[in-house]
Enzyme design. Sequence first.
Site, PDB file in Angstrom:
ATOM      1  N   HIS A 147       0.630  -1.114  -0.169  1.00 36.63           N
ATOM      2  CA  HIS A 147       0.277   0.014   0.130  1.00 36.63           C
ATOM      3  C   HIS A 147       0.578   1.535   0.072  1.00 36.63           C
ATOM      4  O   HIS A 147       0.731   2.065   0.774  1.00 36.63           O
ATOM      5  CB  HIS A 147      -0.812  -0.254   1.424  1.00 36.63           C
ATOM      6  CG  HIS A 147      -1.867   1.008   1.446  1.00 36.63           C
ATOM      7  ND1 HIS A 147      -1.933   1.996   1.356  1.00 36.63           N
ATOM      8  CD2 HIS A 147      -3.438   0.775   1.756  1.00 36.63           C
ATOM      9  CE1 HIS A 147      -2.597   2.934   1.583  1.00 36.63           C
ATOM     10  NE2 HIS A 147      -3.624   1.805   1.467  1.00 36.63           N
ATOM     11  N   GLU A 248      -0.842   1.073  -5.099  1.00 38.38           N
ATOM     12  CA  GLU A 248      -0.524   0.323  -4.752  1.00 38.38           C
ATOM     13  C   GLU A 248      -0.398  -0.529  -5.666  1.00 38.38           C
ATOM     14  O   GLU A 248      -1.441  -0.252  -6.516  1.00 38.38           O
ATOM     15  CB  GLU A 248      -1.613  -0.207  -3.411  1.00 38.38           C
ATOM     16  CG  GLU A 248      -2.401   1.372  -2.740  1.00 38.38           C
ATOM     17  CD  GLU A 248      -3.893   1.010  -1.867  1.00 38.38           C
ATOM     18  OE1 GLU A 248      -3.607  -0.390  -1.515  1.00 38.38           O
ATOM     19  OE2 GLU A 248      -3.864   2.315  -1.803  1.00 38.38           O
TER      20      GLU A 248
HETATM   21  C1  BG6 Z   1      -7.066   2.491   0.156  1.00 38.24           C
HETATM   22  C2  BG6 Z   1      -8.428   2.185  -0.058  1.00 38.24           C
HETATM   23  O1  BG6 Z   1      -5.697   1.356   0.253  1.00 38.24           O
HETATM   24  O2  BG6 Z   1      -6.073   2.610   1.689  1.00 38.24           O
HETATM   25  C3  BG6 Z   1      -9.643   2.616   0.859  1.00 38.24           C
HETATM   26  O3  BG6 Z   1      -8.753   1.227  -0.859  1.00 38.24           O
HETATM   27  C4  BG6 Z   1      -9.097   2.895   1.986  1.00 38.24           C
HETATM   28  O4  BG6 Z   1     -11.036   2.344   0.978  1.00 38.24           O
HETATM   29  C5  BG6 Z   1      -7.548   3.694   1.757  1.00 38.24           C
HETATM   30  O5  BG6 Z   1      -9.782   4.294   2.375  1.00 38.24           O
HETATM   31  C6  BG6 Z   1      -6.823   3.904   4.101  1.00 38.24           C
HETATM   32  O6  BG6 Z   1      -6.783   2.618   4.052  1.00 38.24           O
HETATM   33  P1  BG6 Z   1      -6.951   2.462   5.729  1.00 38.24           P
HETATM   34  O7  BG6 Z   1      -6.990   1.088   6.543  1.00 38.24           O
HETATM   35  O8  BG6 Z   1      -5.238   2.653   6.032  1.00 38.24           O
HETATM   36  O9  BG6 Z   1      -7.175   3.596   6.697  1.00 38.24           O
END
Ligand code: BG6
Length: 276
Positions: A147, A248
Amino acid sequence: MTLEAPREIRHGRSVAEVYDYGAHVWSWHLDDEPVLWTSAHSAFERGKALRGGVPICWPWFGPGRSGDLTPAHGFARISGWTLTDVVEGPDATVLTYGLTSADAPEALPGETWTLTYEVGVGQGDLALALTVANEGARPFSYEVALHTYLTVGDVRRVTVSGLDGASYLDKVTGRREMQAGDVTITAETDRVYDRAGEIVVDDPVLGRRLHIATDGAANSVVWNPWVAKSSTMADFGDDEWPGMLCIEAGNVLEGAVDLQPGESSILRYRLTPART
Ligand code: BG6
């Protein structure tokens, strides 16, 4: 409990900070310039995810395919990993981390697995490789994503090439769409593309291109929370969204991986900045 300080890895022009917690590459600078984005409002506590760098999403993405799994993005990013090796080579310093089903049994109850994560801090690139091995007696299925949060000069001015013609799920509207041309960011953006491989983020404000090369990924996710969503996140400053873009790579939703006993699967992500 507050996290211990990250490890600092220097290799020529390249400097990275990596937390054992989550095997989380937190920052990466090349020639003193940040390439990864980190929030000034991130939590640094066990049980919470870091906001920025490269969280590892596994064994599910977001709330998972069922839509109701917690913690969000799975257990890997909030687990304590073990550093098993550091090798200083001519081109990169490579850290190897491990996490096993004994460390986080709740991730996939009843299954036996090992994750191995290599972080290569190179002269001019950052090379990540996550291997999932099924060491049990039956198949299991998982979602996975690296991510990556990228630093950009102004997300409203970047163009993302490499996804033209790819179909995607728009998680903001819930609709399936087809990408026409380059991706530009003009509103909250949360898309799961059915394509990965080569992606280039062209950033005219910082005068650089970020080249992303992936392998073993079926999907790319493009995320920027924009104004309203970022104001709802405690660990994301209200004014931080213009400076970041997540590109990502992973295997999520219908792209989830089915792993047979004795098999393993590798997801690779290489980030190479270039001046323009
Ligand atoms: C992204 C998702 O990868 O991560 C989003 O597609 C999400 O929907 C974002 O809001 C952040 O996620 P988190 O759990 O780190 O707040």
